[in-house]
Design a protein around this motif. Structure first.
Motif, mmCIF file in Angstrom:
data_model
loop_
_atom_site.group_PDB
_atom_site.id
_atom_site.type_symbol
_atom_site.label_atom_id
_atom_site.label_comp_id
_atom_site.label_asym_id
_atom_site.label_seq_id
_atom_site.Cartn_x
_atom_site.Cartn_y
_atom_site.Cartn_z
ATOM 1 N N ASP A 62 -63.139 -36.630 40.819
ATOM 2 C CA ASP A 62 -62.316 -35.451 41.099
ATOM 3 C C ASP A 62 -60.827 -35.772 41.192
ATOM 4 O O ASP A 62 -60.155 -35.464 42.189
ATOM 5 C CB ASP A 62 -62.800 -34.773 42.390
ATOM 6 N N MET A 63 -60.309 -36.384 40.137
ATOM 7 C CA MET A 63 -58.881 -36.661 40.048
ATOM 8 C C MET A 63 -58.473 -36.688 38.578
ATOM 9 O O MET A 63 -59.234 -37.149 37.724
ATOM 10 C CB MET A 63 -58.547 -37.999 40.713
ATOM 11 N N GLU A 64 -57.280 -36.148 38.291
ATOM 12 C CA GLU A 64 -56.691 -36.235 36.958
ATOM 13 C C GLU A 64 -55.753 -37.442 36.969
ATOM 14 O O GLU A 64 -54.762 -37.462 37.720
ATOM 15 C CB GLU A 64 -55.907 -34.964 36.626
ATOM 16 N N ILE A 65 -56.057 -38.459 36.165
ATOM 17 C CA ILE A 65 -55.324 -39.726 36.200
ATOM 18 C C ILE A 65 -54.575 -39.901 34.879
ATOM 19 O O ILE A 65 -55.184 -39.950 33.810
ATOM 20 C CB ILE A 65 -56.286 -40.903 36.457
ATOM 21 N N VAL A 66 -53.255 -39.977 34.979
ATOM 22 C CA VAL A 66 -52.388 -40.096 33.806
ATOM 23 C C VAL A 66 -51.752 -41.483 33.813
ATOM 24 O O VAL A 66 -51.242 -41.937 34.843
ATOM 25 C CB VAL A 66 -51.286 -39.019 33.818
ATOM 26 N N THR A 67 -51.772 -42.151 32.665
ATOM 27 C CA THR A 67 -51.150 -43.469 32.531
ATOM 28 C C THR A 67 -50.019 -43.392 31.514
ATOM 29 O O THR A 67 -50.203 -42.869 30.409
ATOM 30 C CB THR A 67 -52.183 -44.524 32.101
ATOM 31 N N TYR A 68 -48.858 -43.920 31.908
ATOM 32 C CA TYR A 68 -47.650 -43.891 31.074
ATOM 33 C C TYR A 68 -47.105 -45.316 31.039
ATOM 34 O O TYR A 68 -46.603 -45.827 32.045
ATOM 35 C CB TYR A 68 -46.638 -42.923 31.685
ATOM 36 N N VAL A 69 -47.227 -45.975 29.895
ATOM 37 C CA VAL A 69 -46.822 -47.376 29.765
ATOM 38 C C VAL A 69 -45.346 -47.458 29.374
ATOM 39 O O VAL A 69 -44.897 -46.785 28.442
ATOM 40 C CB VAL A 69 -47.707 -48.103 28.727
ATOM 41 N N LEU A 70 -44.612 -48.308 30.087
ATOM 42 C CA LEU A 70 -43.187 -48.506 29.821
ATOM 43 C C LEU A 70 -42.938 -49.737 28.951
ATOM 44 O O LEU A 70 -42.088 -49.711 28.063
ATOM 45 C CB LEU A 70 -42.431 -48.643 31.144
ATOM 46 N N GLU A 71 -43.662 -50.813 29.222
ATOM 47 C CA GLU A 71 -43.528 -52.048 28.444
ATOM 48 C C GLU A 71 -44.886 -52.726 28.362
ATOM 49 O O GLU A 71 -45.656 -52.699 29.325
ATOM 50 C CB GLU A 71 -42.530 -53.000 29.108
ATOM 51 N N GLY A 72 -45.165 -53.345 27.221
ATOM 52 C CA GLY A 72 -46.417 -54.062 27.056
ATOM 53 C C GLY A 72 -47.541 -53.147 26.601
ATOM 54 O O GLY A 72 -47.312 -52.087 26.015
ATOM 55 N N ALA A 73 -48.774 -53.550 26.884
ATOM 56 C CA ALA A 73 -49.951 -52.801 26.436
ATOM 57 C C ALA A 73 -51.056 -52.934 27.471
ATOM 58 O O ALA A 73 -51.305 -54.023 27.998
ATOM 59 C CB ALA A 73 -50.433 -53.321 25.083
ATOM 60 N N LEU A 74 -51.730 -51.820 27.748
ATOM 61 C CA LEU A 74 -52.804 -51.773 28.740
ATOM 62 C C LEU A 74 -54.117 -51.459 28.040
ATOM 63 O O LEU A 74 -54.219 -50.480 27.302
ATOM 64 C CB LEU A 74 -52.505 -50.703 29.791
ATOM 65 N N GLU A 75 -55.126 -52.292 28.282
ATOM 66 C CA GLU A 75 -56.445 -52.095 27.681
ATOM 67 C C GLU A 75 -57.347 -51.341 28.651
ATOM 68 O O GLU A 75 -57.457 -51.701 29.824
ATOM 69 C CB GLU A 75 -57.067 -53.443 27.327
ATOM 70 N N HIS A 76 -57.992 -50.292 28.139
ATOM 71 C CA HIS A 76 -58.837 -49.413 28.956
ATOM 72 C C HIS A 76 -60.256 -49.387 28.398
ATOM 73 O O HIS A 76 -60.456 -49.271 27.190
ATOM 74 C CB HIS A 76 -58.250 -47.991 28.937
ATOM 75 N N LYS A 77 -61.253 -49.470 29.301
ATOM 76 C CA LYS A 77 -62.655 -49.270 28.941
ATOM 77 C C LYS A 77 -63.295 -48.423 30.032
ATOM 78 O O LYS A 77 -62.971 -48.583 31.215
ATOM 79 C CB LYS A 77 -63.394 -50.604 28.814
ATOM 80 N N ASP A 78 -64.206 -47.512 29.634
ATOM 81 C CA ASP A 78 -64.823 -46.664 30.650
ATOM 82 C C ASP A 78 -66.283 -46.376 30.341
ATOM 83 O O ASP A 78 -66.809 -46.738 29.279
ATOM 84 C CB ASP A 78 -64.026 -45.366 30.833
ATOM 85 N N SER A 79 -66.945 -45.716 31.305
ATOM 86 C CA SER A 79 -68.375 -45.437 31.213
ATOM 87 C C SER A 79 -68.699 -44.322 30.229
ATOM 88 O O SER A 79 -69.878 -44.055 29.967
ATOM 89 C CB SER A 79 -68.923 -45.087 32.601
ATOM 90 N N LEU A 80 -67.684 -43.673 29.651
ATOM 91 C CA LEU A 80 -67.910 -42.711 28.572
ATOM 92 C C LEU A 80 -68.048 -43.413 27.226
ATOM 93 O O LEU A 80 -68.338 -42.771 26.218
ATOM 94 C CB LEU A 80 -66.753 -41.710 28.499
ATOM 95 N N GLY A 81 -67.798 -44.723 27.221
ATOM 96 C CA GLY A 81 -67.834 -45.484 25.978
ATOM 97 C C GLY A 81 -66.479 -45.633 25.325
ATOM 98 O O GLY A 81 -66.371 -46.176 24.219
ATOM 99 N N THR A 82 -65.433 -45.172 26.002
ATOM 100 C CA THR A 82 -64.084 -45.270 25.456
ATOM 101 C C THR A 82 -63.568 -46.697 25.566
ATOM 102 O O THR A 82 -63.721 -47.345 26.600
ATOM 103 C CB THR A 82 -63.115 -44.343 26.221
ATOM 104 N N GLY A 83 -62.942 -47.159 24.505
ATOM 105 C CA GLY A 83 -62.212 -48.414 24.520
ATOM 106 C C GLY A 83 -60.894 -48.187 23.814
ATOM 107 O O GLY A 83 -60.877 -47.731 22.665
ATOM 108 N N SER A 84 -59.783 -48.433 24.487
ATOM 109 C CA SER A 84 -58.490 -48.123 23.883
ATOM 110 C C SER A 84 -57.421 -49.050 24.438
ATOM 111 O O SER A 84 -57.617 -49.722 25.454
ATOM 112 C CB SER A 84 -58.101 -46.666 24.153
#
Length: 233
Positions: A62-84
């Motif tokens: 129950d939260m809307e989570i927004v990620t905004y990268v300023l420098e570099g790169a962030l790797e994300h994986k989740d239980s929906l099967g998303t990899g980005s």
């Protein structure tokens, strides 16, 4: 009518061997009853993550989570099967809803990553979890406010489950941008880097400002700057 500055130096801080995180609002072990959020805006964390390190798999609800990268790169994986991988110029949203598990790691083995992670309380609980990510052309942010998150996804913005919008801008010295606020709405301005003057208040890197009772926000860059502006019910 007021613009109340939240100085960067007054923020909470979590510092461990791989993470340096500054908390605009109460988060984790940092608790300040005077800074529990601003309207639906609950968290702004200014994170620097060491190469190859990050947050192991953990859960949210129950939260809307927004990620905004300023420098570099962030790797994300989740239980929906998303990899980005999220890089500067991209905006990611994860609606935690009924529950989601995810991990976040610095994608680079040699370079740090610097990002802002924002939590916004949704307008209702128990939503289906979802993930979205958009790329915005640098020209869309150069010298103007670009809506990147909104409740209706207008103009290519990412949809959020709340009556709130987030605008981003990259400003050259002396650039001026304005944003009109409808009656009854308020705003939060976050300076990601650089220095600006907003309705007469001077803000530096990491500073934020609560804007209430104003009809227009005028932001002038005192040097090269990157800002986020939240328009909130």
């Amino acid at each position: 009518m007021s613009v109340v500055v939240r100085p960067a130096a007054a923020r909470g801080r979590t510092q461990i061997d791989w993470l340096d995180s500054r908390h605009t609002f109460s988060f984790g072990e940092y608790h300040d009853p005077a800074h529990m959020g601003f309207g639906a805006l609950r968290v702004i964390n200014d994170d620097r993550i060491a190469p190859g390190k990050g947050f192991a798999t953990h859960g949210h609800r129950d939260m809307e989570i927004v990620t905004y990268v300023l420098e570099g790169a962030l790797e994300h994986k989740d239980s929906l099967g998303t990899g980005s991988v999220i890089r500067p110029g991209e905006v990611q949203i994860m609606s935690a809803g009924t529950g989601i598990q995810h991990s976040e790691f610095n994608h680079s083995p040699v370079e740090p990553v610097h990002l802002l992670q924002i939590w916004i309380v949704p307008d209702r609980r128990g939503l289906p979890p979802r993930y979205d990510q958009r790329t915005f052309d640098p020209a869309e942010l150069a010298g103007k406010l670009r809506r990147v998150v909104s409740p209706d996804g207008d103009d290519g913005a990412i949809v959020i489950h709340q009556d709130a919008s987030m605008h981003a801008a990259r400003l050259a010295p002396a650039d001026v941008v304005q944003h009109a606020l409808a009656p009854g709405r308020e705003a939060w301005l976050q300076v990601a880097r650089g220095a600006v003057t907003a309705n007469g208040a001077r803000l530096g890197p990491g500073d934020g400002a609560a804007v209430t009772g104003e009809r227009t926000i005028t932001v002038r860059a005192n040097e090269a700057a990157e800002i986020l502006l939240f328009d909130l019910a």
